[in-house]
Write a protein that holds these residues in place. Structure first.
Motif, PDB file in Angstrom:
ATOM      1  N   PHE A  60       0.909  -1.121   0.202  1.00  0.00           N
ATOM      2  CA  PHE A  60      -0.128   0.100   0.151  1.00  0.00           C
ATOM      3  C   PHE A  60       1.069   1.271  -0.063  1.00  0.00           C
ATOM      4  O   PHE A  60       2.016   1.155   0.407  1.00  0.00           O
ATOM      5  CB  PHE A  60      -0.948   0.076   1.095  1.00  0.00           C
ATOM      6  CG  PHE A  60      -0.382  -0.043   2.687  1.00  0.00           C
ATOM      7  CD1 PHE A  60      -0.372   0.870   3.412  1.00  0.00           C
ATOM      8  CD2 PHE A  60       0.025  -1.323   2.648  1.00  0.00           C
ATOM      9  CE1 PHE A  60       0.193   0.956   4.634  1.00  0.00           C
ATOM     10  CE2 PHE A  60       0.717  -1.452   4.307  1.00  0.00           C
ATOM     11  CZ  PHE A  60       0.760  -0.322   5.110  1.00  0.00           C
ATOM     12  N   GLY A  61       0.343   2.416  -0.387  1.00  0.00           N
ATOM     13  CA  GLY A  61       1.236   3.631  -0.386  1.00  0.00           C
ATOM     14  C   GLY A  61       1.263   4.364   0.734  1.00  0.00           C
ATOM     15  O   GLY A  61       0.536   4.024   1.985  1.00  0.00           O
ATOM     16  N   ASP A  62       1.977   5.305   0.742  1.00  0.00           N
ATOM     17  CA  ASP A  62       2.233   6.382   1.989  1.00  0.00           C
ATOM     18  C   ASP A  62       0.745   7.021   2.219  1.00  0.00           C
ATOM     19  O   ASP A  62       0.463   7.440   3.443  1.00  0.00           O
ATOM     20  CB  ASP A  62       3.101   7.473   1.456  1.00  0.00           C
ATOM     21  CG  ASP A  62       2.950   7.836   0.276  1.00  0.00           C
ATOM     22  OD1 ASP A  62       2.593   9.346   0.273  1.00  0.00           O
ATOM     23  OD2 ASP A  62       3.262   7.351  -0.752  1.00  0.00           O
ATOM     24  N   GLY A  63       0.004   7.471   1.223  1.00  0.00           N
ATOM     25  CA  GLY A  63      -1.305   7.921   1.657  1.00  0.00           C
ATOM     26  C   GLY A  63      -2.402   6.944   2.409  1.00  0.00           C
ATOM     27  O   GLY A  63      -2.868   7.283   3.293  1.00  0.00           O
ATOM     28  N   GLY A 111       0.935  11.058  -2.202  1.00  0.00           N
ATOM     29  CA  GLY A 111      -0.241  10.461  -1.882  1.00  0.00           C
ATOM     30  C   GLY A 111      -1.394  11.197  -3.032  1.00  0.00           C
ATOM     31  O   GLY A 111      -1.787  12.331  -2.523  1.00  0.00           O
ATOM     32  N   MET A 112      -1.641  10.693  -4.100  1.00  0.00           N
ATOM     33  CA  MET A 112      -2.230  11.555  -5.092  1.00  0.00           C
ATOM     34  C   MET A 112      -1.584  12.897  -5.444  1.00  0.00           C
ATOM     35  O   MET A 112      -0.272  12.554  -5.821  1.00  0.00           O
ATOM     36  CB  MET A 112      -3.735  11.848  -4.882  1.00  0.00           C
ATOM     37  CG  MET A 112      -4.632  10.551  -4.704  1.00  0.00           C
ATOM     38  SD  MET A 112      -6.413  11.039  -4.618  1.00  0.00           S
ATOM     39  CE  MET A 112      -6.696  11.393  -6.202  1.00  0.00           C
ATOM     40  N   ARG A 157       3.492  16.833   3.843  1.00  0.00           N
ATOM     41  CA  ARG A 157       2.118  17.822   4.216  1.00  0.00           C
ATOM     42  C   ARG A 157       1.080  16.948   4.890  1.00  0.00           C
ATOM     43  O   ARG A 157       0.097  17.546   5.190  1.00  0.00           O
ATOM     44  CB  ARG A 157       1.656  18.312   3.039  1.00  0.00           C
ATOM     45  CG  ARG A 157       2.563  19.513   2.341  1.00  0.00           C
ATOM     46  CD  ARG A 157       1.957  20.321   1.247  1.00  0.00           C
ATOM     47  NE  ARG A 157       0.710  20.679   1.422  1.00  0.00           N
ATOM     48  CZ  ARG A 157      -0.445  21.048   0.495  1.00  0.00           C
ATOM     49  NH1 ARG A 157      -0.120  20.573  -0.446  1.00  0.00           N
ATOM     50  NH2 ARG A 157      -1.475  21.544   0.813  1.00  0.00           N
ATOM     51  N   SER A 158       0.953  15.718   4.536  1.00  0.00           N
ATOM     52  CA  SER A 158      -0.040  14.847   4.847  1.00  0.00           C
ATOM     53  C   SER A 158       0.196  13.864   6.127  1.00  0.00           C
ATOM     54  O   SER A 158      -0.906  13.283   6.517  1.00  0.00           O
ATOM     55  CB  SER A 158      -0.503  13.763   3.707  1.00  0.00           C
ATOM     56  OG  SER A 158       0.705  13.112   3.281  1.00  0.00           O
ATOM     57  N   SER A 159       1.193  13.695   6.463  1.00  0.00           N
ATOM     58  CA  SER A 159       1.638  12.732   7.470  1.00  0.00           C
ATOM     59  C   SER A 159       2.513  13.573   8.785  1.00  0.00           C
ATOM     60  O   SER A 159       3.518  14.202   8.443  1.00  0.00           O
ATOM     61  CB  SER A 159       2.588  11.533   6.910  1.00  0.00           C
ATOM     62  OG  SER A 159       1.718  10.779   6.337  1.00  0.00           O
ATOM     63  N   ALA A 160       1.977  13.313   9.950  1.00  0.00           N
ATOM     64  CA  ALA A 160       2.643  14.076  11.063  1.00  0.00           C
ATOM     65  C   ALA A 160       4.147  13.433  11.355  1.00  0.00           C
ATOM     66  O   ALA A 160       4.942  14.211  11.667  1.00  0.00           O
ATOM     67  CB  ALA A 160       1.940  13.899  12.348  1.00  0.00           C
ATOM     68  N   THR A 161       4.205  12.223  10.993  1.00  0.00           N
ATOM     69  CA  THR A 161       5.296  11.442  11.018  1.00  0.00           C
ATOM     70  C   THR A 161       5.674  10.861   9.764  1.00  0.00           C
ATOM     71  O   THR A 161       4.927  10.147   9.196  1.00  0.00           O
ATOM     72  CB  THR A 161       5.400  10.543  12.293  1.00  0.00           C
ATOM     73  OG1 THR A 161       4.399   9.528  11.929  1.00  0.00           O
ATOM     74  CG2 THR A 161       5.070  10.872  13.566  1.00  0.00           C
TER      75      THR A 161
END
Length: 350
Positions: free
Chosen positions: A173-176, A207-208, A214-218
Protein backbone atom coordinates in the motif's frame (compact mmCIF):
# COMPACT_ATOMS: atom_id res chain seq x y z
CA UNK A 1 7.48 -14.74 -28.93
CA UNK A 2 7.04 -16.71 -25.73
CA UNK A 3 8.02 -15.14 -22.45
CA UNK A 4 11.00 -16.53 -20.59
CA UNK A 5 9.81 -18.23 -17.39
CA UNK A 6 10.45 -16.00 -14.44
CA UNK A 7 11.28 -17.53 -11.08
CA UNK A 8 12.11 -16.32 -7.60
CA UNK A 9 15.88 -16.32 -7.53
CA UNK A 10 17.24 -14.32 -4.63
CA UNK A 11 16.21 -15.68 -1.25
CA UNK A 12 19.18 -15.96 1.06
CA UNK A 13 21.45 -13.87 -1.15
CA UNK A 14 24.73 -12.70 0.34
CA UNK A 15 24.85 -9.06 1.38
CA UNK A 16 27.42 -6.52 2.44
CA UNK A 17 27.48 -4.76 5.81
CA UNK A 18 26.58 -1.21 4.89
CA UNK A 19 23.31 -0.93 6.80
CA UNK A 20 21.23 -2.32 9.59
CA UNK A 21 17.95 -4.17 9.76
CA UNK A 22 15.39 -3.53 12.48
CA UNK A 23 16.46 -5.23 15.68
CA UNK A 24 19.57 -6.77 14.11
CA UNK A 25 22.82 -4.85 14.28
CA UNK A 26 24.56 -7.32 11.97
CA UNK A 27 21.89 -7.38 9.25
CA UNK A 28 23.26 -6.31 5.86
CA UNK A 29 21.31 -3.85 3.73
CA UNK A 30 22.39 -4.51 0.17
CA UNK A 31 22.39 -7.98 -1.33
CA UNK A 32 25.51 -9.04 -3.22
CA UNK A 33 23.95 -9.99 -6.56
CA UNK A 34 25.32 -12.63 -8.85
CA UNK A 35 25.39 -12.12 -12.60
CA UNK A 36 22.21 -14.19 -12.95
CA UNK A 37 20.39 -12.13 -10.32
CA UNK A 38 21.41 -8.82 -11.90
CA UNK A 39 20.22 -9.91 -15.33
CA UNK A 40 17.01 -11.37 -13.89
CA UNK A 41 16.25 -8.09 -12.09
CA UNK A 42 17.13 -6.08 -15.19
CA UNK A 43 14.76 -8.02 -17.44
CA UNK A 44 11.92 -8.05 -14.91
CA UNK A 45 12.09 -4.34 -14.24
CA UNK A 46 12.46 -3.57 -17.92
CA UNK A 47 9.37 -5.66 -18.71
CA UNK A 48 7.33 -3.64 -16.21
CA UNK A 49 8.72 -0.34 -17.56
CA UNK A 50 8.01 -1.16 -21.21
CA UNK A 51 4.59 -2.62 -20.38
CA UNK A 52 3.58 0.52 -18.50
CA UNK A 53 4.85 2.77 -21.27
CA UNK A 54 2.70 0.84 -23.75
CA UNK A 55 -0.29 0.99 -21.40
CA UNK A 56 0.12 4.76 -21.28
CA UNK A 57 0.11 4.88 -25.08
CA UNK A 58 -3.04 2.77 -25.33
CA UNK A 59 -4.75 4.96 -22.74
CA UNK A 60 -3.89 8.03 -24.78
CA UNK A 61 -5.41 6.35 -27.85
CA UNK A 62 -8.66 5.77 -25.96
CA UNK A 63 -8.23 1.99 -25.91
CA UNK A 64 -8.04 1.81 -22.12
CA UNK A 65 -10.95 3.35 -20.27
CA UNK A 66 -11.52 4.30 -16.66
CA UNK A 67 -8.55 4.73 -14.37
CA UNK A 68 -4.97 3.75 -15.15
CA UNK A 69 -2.19 4.12 -12.56
CA UNK A 70 1.31 3.47 -13.88
CA UNK A 71 4.18 1.95 -11.87
CA UNK A 72 7.04 3.61 -13.77
CA UNK A 73 9.92 4.36 -11.40
CA UNK A 74 8.86 1.92 -8.67
CA UNK A 75 9.89 -1.31 -10.41
CA UNK A 76 12.65 -2.29 -7.96
CA UNK A 77 10.17 -2.70 -5.09
CA UNK A 78 8.06 -5.50 -6.47
CA UNK A 79 10.90 -7.19 -8.38
CA UNK A 80 13.12 -7.32 -5.29
CA UNK A 81 10.31 -8.81 -3.26
CA UNK A 82 9.51 -11.30 -6.00
CA UNK A 83 13.12 -12.46 -5.88
CA UNK A 84 12.86 -13.06 -2.12
CA UNK A 85 9.48 -14.80 -1.91
CA UNK A 86 8.86 -18.53 -1.97
CA UNK A 87 6.24 -20.46 -3.92
CA UNK A 88 2.93 -20.10 -2.10
CA UNK A 89 3.61 -16.63 -0.70
CA UNK A 90 0.81 -14.23 -1.62
CA UNK A 91 0.74 -10.67 -2.89
CA UNK A 92 -2.11 -8.20 -2.60
CA UNK A 93 -2.00 -4.53 -3.54
CA UNK A 94 -4.00 -1.44 -4.45
CA UNK A 95 -4.87 0.03 -7.81
CA UNK A 96 -1.27 0.61 -9.02
CA UNK A 97 -1.05 -3.09 -9.71
CA UNK A 98 0.20 -3.94 -13.21
CA UNK A 99 3.81 -4.30 -12.08
CA UNK A 100 2.88 -6.66 -9.27
CA UNK A 101 0.99 -8.90 -11.68
CA UNK A 102 3.91 -9.12 -14.07
CA UNK A 103 6.32 -9.82 -11.21
CA UNK A 104 4.03 -12.67 -10.09
CA UNK A 105 4.52 -14.25 -13.54
CA UNK A 106 1.04 -13.46 -14.84
CA UNK A 107 0.69 -13.51 -18.62
CA UNK A 108 1.30 -10.00 -20.04
CA UNK A 109 -1.38 -10.70 -22.65
CA UNK A 110 -3.95 -11.34 -19.95
CA UNK A 111 -2.95 -8.19 -18.06
CA UNK A 112 -3.08 -5.96 -21.14
CA UNK A 113 -6.33 -7.52 -22.35
CA UNK A 114 -7.92 -6.74 -18.99
CA UNK A 115 -6.82 -3.13 -19.33
CA UNK A 116 -8.63 -2.92 -22.67
CA UNK A 117 -11.69 -4.78 -21.36
CA UNK A 118 -11.35 -7.89 -23.50
CA UNK A 119 -12.52 -11.46 -23.07
CA UNK A 120 -8.99 -12.80 -22.61
CA UNK A 121 -8.29 -10.50 -19.68
CA UNK A 122 -7.45 -11.91 -16.28
CA UNK A 123 -10.89 -10.88 -15.00
CA UNK A 124 -12.65 -11.64 -18.31
CA UNK A 125 -12.49 -7.96 -19.25
CA UNK A 126 -14.81 -6.95 -16.41
CA UNK A 127 -12.31 -5.67 -13.86
CA UNK A 128 -10.14 -3.27 -15.81
CA UNK A 129 -6.86 -1.78 -14.64
CA UNK A 130 -7.58 -1.91 -10.91
CA UNK A 131 -9.17 -5.34 -10.44
CA UNK A 132 -7.20 -8.38 -11.54
CA UNK A 133 -6.62 -11.63 -9.68
CA UNK A 134 -4.96 -15.01 -10.04
CA UNK A 135 -5.53 -17.72 -7.44
CA UNK A 136 -3.09 -19.95 -9.33
CA UNK A 137 -0.27 -17.42 -8.94
CA UNK A 138 -1.36 -16.37 -5.43
CA UNK A 139 -2.09 -12.81 -6.53
CA UNK A 140 -5.17 -11.42 -4.79
CA UNK A 141 -5.65 -8.07 -6.50
CA UNK A 142 -5.81 -5.04 -7.42
CA UNK A 143 -8.19 -3.09 -5.11
CA UNK A 144 -9.66 0.33 -5.79
CA UNK A 145 -10.63 1.21 -2.20
CA UNK A 146 -7.70 2.94 -0.54
CA UNK A 147 -6.25 0.74 2.21
CA UNK A 148 -8.73 -2.11 1.74
CA UNK A 149 -6.00 -4.50 0.67
CA UNK A 150 -4.28 -4.16 4.05
CA UNK A 151 -7.18 -5.75 5.91
CA UNK A 152 -7.55 -8.39 3.20
CA UNK A 153 -3.83 -9.13 3.28
CA UNK A 154 -4.09 -9.57 7.03
CA UNK A 155 -6.81 -12.13 6.36
CA UNK A 156 -4.46 -13.96 4.03
CA UNK A 157 -1.91 -14.05 6.83
CA UNK A 158 -4.55 -15.45 9.19
CA UNK A 159 -5.32 -18.17 6.65
CA UNK A 160 -1.63 -19.07 6.42
CA UNK A 161 -1.28 -19.39 10.17
CA UNK A 162 -4.52 -21.36 10.52
CA UNK A 163 -3.43 -23.80 7.83
CA UNK A 164 0.17 -23.94 9.06
CA UNK A 165 1.39 -23.83 5.46
CA UNK A 166 4.51 -21.72 6.08
CA UNK A 167 3.45 -19.04 3.61
CA UNK A 168 3.68 -15.28 4.07
CA UNK A 169 1.27 -12.64 2.75
CA UNK A 170 2.73 -9.42 1.36
CA UNK A 171 0.32 -6.48 1.52
CA UNK A 172 1.40 -3.49 -0.56
CA UNK A 173 0.00 0.00 0.00
CA UNK A 174 1.06 3.59 -0.45
CA UNK A 175 2.06 6.44 1.82
CA UNK A 176 -1.43 7.91 1.47
CA UNK A 177 -3.12 4.67 2.48
CA UNK A 178 -0.83 4.42 5.51
CA UNK A 179 -3.03 7.03 7.22
CA UNK A 180 -6.16 4.87 6.96
CA UNK A 181 -7.78 3.67 10.18
CA UNK A 182 -8.28 0.12 8.95
CA UNK A 183 -4.51 -0.14 8.52
CA UNK A 184 -3.99 0.20 12.26
CA UNK A 185 -6.80 -2.19 13.09
CA UNK A 186 -5.01 -4.69 10.86
CA UNK A 187 -1.66 -4.01 12.54
CA UNK A 188 -3.19 -4.68 15.95
CA UNK A 189 -4.79 -7.97 14.90
CA UNK A 190 -1.68 -9.16 13.06
CA UNK A 191 0.63 -8.55 16.01
CA UNK A 192 -1.88 -9.88 18.55
CA UNK A 193 -2.12 -13.17 16.66
CA UNK A 194 1.45 -13.18 15.29
CA UNK A 195 0.26 -13.41 11.70
CA UNK A 196 2.78 -13.92 8.88
CA UNK A 197 2.23 -10.64 7.00
CA UNK A 198 4.79 -8.24 5.53
CA UNK A 199 3.25 -4.79 5.24
CA UNK A 200 4.98 -3.04 2.34
CA UNK A 201 4.51 0.73 2.32
CA UNK A 202 5.45 1.97 -1.16
CA UNK A 203 6.27 5.54 -0.23
CA UNK A 204 6.49 7.29 -3.58
CA UNK A 205 6.40 10.66 -1.78
CA UNK A 206 2.98 11.79 -3.03
CA UNK A 207 -0.42 10.44 -1.98
CA UNK A 208 -2.29 11.52 -5.12
CA UNK A 209 -1.12 15.17 -5.29
CA UNK A 210 -0.14 15.78 -1.67
CA UNK A 211 3.43 15.27 -0.45
CA UNK A 212 4.01 13.00 2.52
CA UNK A 213 5.45 15.95 4.44
CA UNK A 214 2.11 17.77 4.18
CA UNK A 215 -0.12 14.77 4.89
CA UNK A 216 1.71 12.80 7.59
CA UNK A 217 2.62 14.06 11.06
CA UNK A 218 5.43 11.49 11.16
CA UNK A 219 7.24 10.79 7.90
CA UNK A 220 9.20 7.72 8.99
CA UNK A 221 6.43 5.37 7.94
CA UNK A 222 8.44 2.29 8.90
CA UNK A 223 7.64 3.11 12.55
CA UNK A 224 3.87 3.18 12.06
CA UNK A 225 3.61 -0.17 13.84
CA UNK A 226 5.77 0.82 16.85
CA UNK A 227 2.83 1.17 19.24
CA UNK A 228 1.88 -2.44 18.44
CA UNK A 229 5.42 -3.76 18.77
CA UNK A 230 5.76 -4.43 15.03
CA UNK A 231 9.35 -4.00 13.79
CA UNK A 232 9.93 -1.96 10.68
CA UNK A 233 12.66 -0.44 8.55
CA UNK A 234 13.13 2.08 5.79
CA UNK A 235 14.54 0.68 2.55
CA UNK A 236 16.00 2.30 -0.56
CA UNK A 237 13.18 1.27 -2.86
CA UNK A 238 15.10 2.43 -5.92
CA UNK A 239 17.83 -0.21 -5.42
CA UNK A 240 16.65 -3.76 -6.08
CA UNK A 241 19.55 -5.14 -4.01
CA UNK A 242 18.41 -3.24 -0.92
CA UNK A 243 14.85 -4.41 -1.51
CA UNK A 244 15.91 -8.06 -1.70
CA UNK A 245 18.04 -7.87 1.45
CA UNK A 246 15.23 -6.25 3.45
CA UNK A 247 12.64 -8.65 2.02
CA UNK A 248 14.74 -11.64 3.08
CA UNK A 249 14.81 -10.30 6.63
CA UNK A 250 11.11 -9.52 6.74
CA UNK A 251 9.97 -12.81 5.24
CA UNK A 252 12.20 -14.82 7.57
CA UNK A 253 10.84 -12.88 10.56
CA UNK A 254 7.28 -13.74 9.56
CA UNK A 255 8.02 -17.32 8.56
CA UNK A 256 9.66 -18.03 11.90
CA UNK A 257 6.45 -17.23 13.79
CA UNK A 258 7.43 -13.80 15.12
CA UNK A 259 4.46 -12.00 13.60
CA UNK A 260 4.17 -9.14 11.09
CA UNK A 261 6.90 -6.84 9.77
CA UNK A 262 6.78 -3.40 8.11
CA UNK A 263 8.96 -2.40 5.17
CA UNK A 264 8.81 1.23 4.06
CA UNK A 265 10.08 1.22 0.50
CA UNK A 266 11.22 4.78 -0.20
CA UNK A 267 10.61 5.05 -3.92
CA UNK A 268 9.32 7.50 -6.56
CA UNK A 269 6.79 7.48 -9.36
CA UNK A 270 7.81 9.35 -12.51
CA UNK A 271 4.29 9.82 -13.86
CA UNK A 272 1.28 11.42 -12.23
CA UNK A 273 -0.93 9.63 -9.73
CA UNK A 274 -3.00 8.39 -12.66
CA UNK A 275 -3.08 9.06 -16.38
CA UNK A 276 -5.42 12.01 -15.77
CA UNK A 277 -2.98 13.70 -13.36
CA UNK A 278 -0.65 16.36 -14.87
CA UNK A 279 1.45 16.27 -11.65
CA UNK A 280 1.86 20.05 -11.40
CA UNK A 281 2.45 19.77 -7.66
CA UNK A 282 6.13 18.95 -8.22
CA UNK A 283 8.82 20.40 -10.45
CA UNK A 284 10.18 18.85 -13.62
CA UNK A 285 13.66 19.25 -12.14
CA UNK A 286 12.68 17.04 -9.18
CA UNK A 287 11.48 14.26 -11.46
CA UNK A 288 14.49 14.56 -13.76
CA UNK A 289 16.89 14.40 -10.81
CA UNK A 290 15.33 11.11 -9.69
CA UNK A 291 15.46 9.70 -13.21
CA UNK A 292 19.09 10.72 -13.66
CA UNK A 293 20.50 9.79 -10.28
CA UNK A 294 18.30 7.02 -8.88
CA UNK A 295 16.58 5.13 -11.70
CA UNK A 296 16.34 1.47 -10.60
CA UNK A 297 16.89 0.02 -14.07
CA UNK A 298 19.82 2.25 -14.95
CA UNK A 299 21.53 1.31 -11.68
CA UNK A 300 21.44 -2.37 -12.65
CA UNK A 301 22.47 -1.59 -16.21
CA UNK A 302 25.56 0.29 -15.00
CA UNK A 303 26.58 -2.46 -12.58
CA UNK A 304 26.24 -5.13 -15.26
CA UNK A 305 28.35 -3.17 -17.73
CA UNK A 306 30.97 -2.23 -15.13
CA UNK A 307 31.34 -5.89 -14.12
CA UNK A 308 31.63 -6.96 -17.77
CA UNK A 309 28.71 -9.34 -17.23
CA UNK A 310 27.08 -8.15 -20.45
CA UNK A 311 27.79 -5.83 -23.35
CA UNK A 312 25.70 -2.95 -24.62
CA UNK A 313 24.57 -5.25 -27.42
CA UNK A 314 23.51 -7.93 -24.92
CA UNK A 315 21.36 -5.44 -23.03
CA UNK A 316 19.88 -4.10 -26.27
CA UNK A 317 18.92 -7.67 -27.15
CA UNK A 318 17.10 -8.02 -23.81
CA UNK A 319 15.27 -4.76 -24.47
CA UNK A 320 14.35 -5.96 -27.95
CA UNK A 321 12.91 -9.21 -26.57
CA UNK A 322 10.93 -7.33 -23.92
CA UNK A 323 9.58 -4.83 -26.45
CA UNK A 324 8.49 -7.69 -28.70
CA UNK A 325 6.66 -9.37 -25.80
CA UNK A 326 4.90 -6.12 -24.90
CA UNK A 327 4.01 -5.42 -28.54
CA UNK A 328 2.53 -8.91 -28.82
CA UNK A 329 0.50 -8.28 -25.67
CA UNK A 330 -0.79 -4.97 -27.00
CA UNK A 331 -1.72 -6.55 -30.32
CA UNK A 332 -3.65 -9.28 -28.56
CA UNK A 333 -5.38 -6.76 -26.30
CA UNK A 334 -6.59 -4.72 -29.24
CA UNK A 335 -7.93 -7.63 -31.27
CA UNK A 336 -9.33 -10.00 -28.65
CA UNK A 337 -13.18 -9.94 -28.61
CA UNK A 338 -15.04 -7.99 -25.96
CA UNK A 339 -16.93 -10.02 -23.34
CA UNK A 340 -20.31 -11.38 -24.34
CA UNK A 341 -23.28 -9.42 -22.98
CA UNK A 342 -24.23 -12.48 -20.93
CA UNK A 343 -21.14 -11.84 -18.77
CA UNK A 344 -23.06 -8.98 -17.17
CA UNK A 345 -24.96 -11.62 -15.18
CA UNK A 346 -22.05 -13.87 -14.15
CA UNK A 347 -19.74 -13.72 -11.11
CA UNK A 348 -22.33 -11.78 -9.10
CA UNK A 349 -22.58 -12.43 -5.36
CA UNK A 350 -25.86 -11.51 -3.67
Amino acid sequence: MAATKRTSSGAGAKADSRSRGAGDNSAPAIADFSKEQELHAYREMLLIRRFEEKAGQLYGMGLIGGFCHLYIGQEAVVVGMQMAKKDGDQMITGYRDHGHMLAMDLDPKGVMAELTGRRGGLSKGKGGSMHMFSKEKHFYGGHGIVGAQVALGTGLGFSNKYRENGNVAMAFFGDGASNQGQVYESFNMAQLWKLPVVYVIENNKYGMGTSVERSSATTDLSQRGASFGIPGEQVDGMDVRAVLAASDRALEHCRSGKGPYILEMVTYRYRGHSMSDPAKYRSKDEVQKMRTEHDPIEQVRKRVLDANWATEEDLKAIDKDVRALVAESAEFAQNDPEPDVSELYTDILL
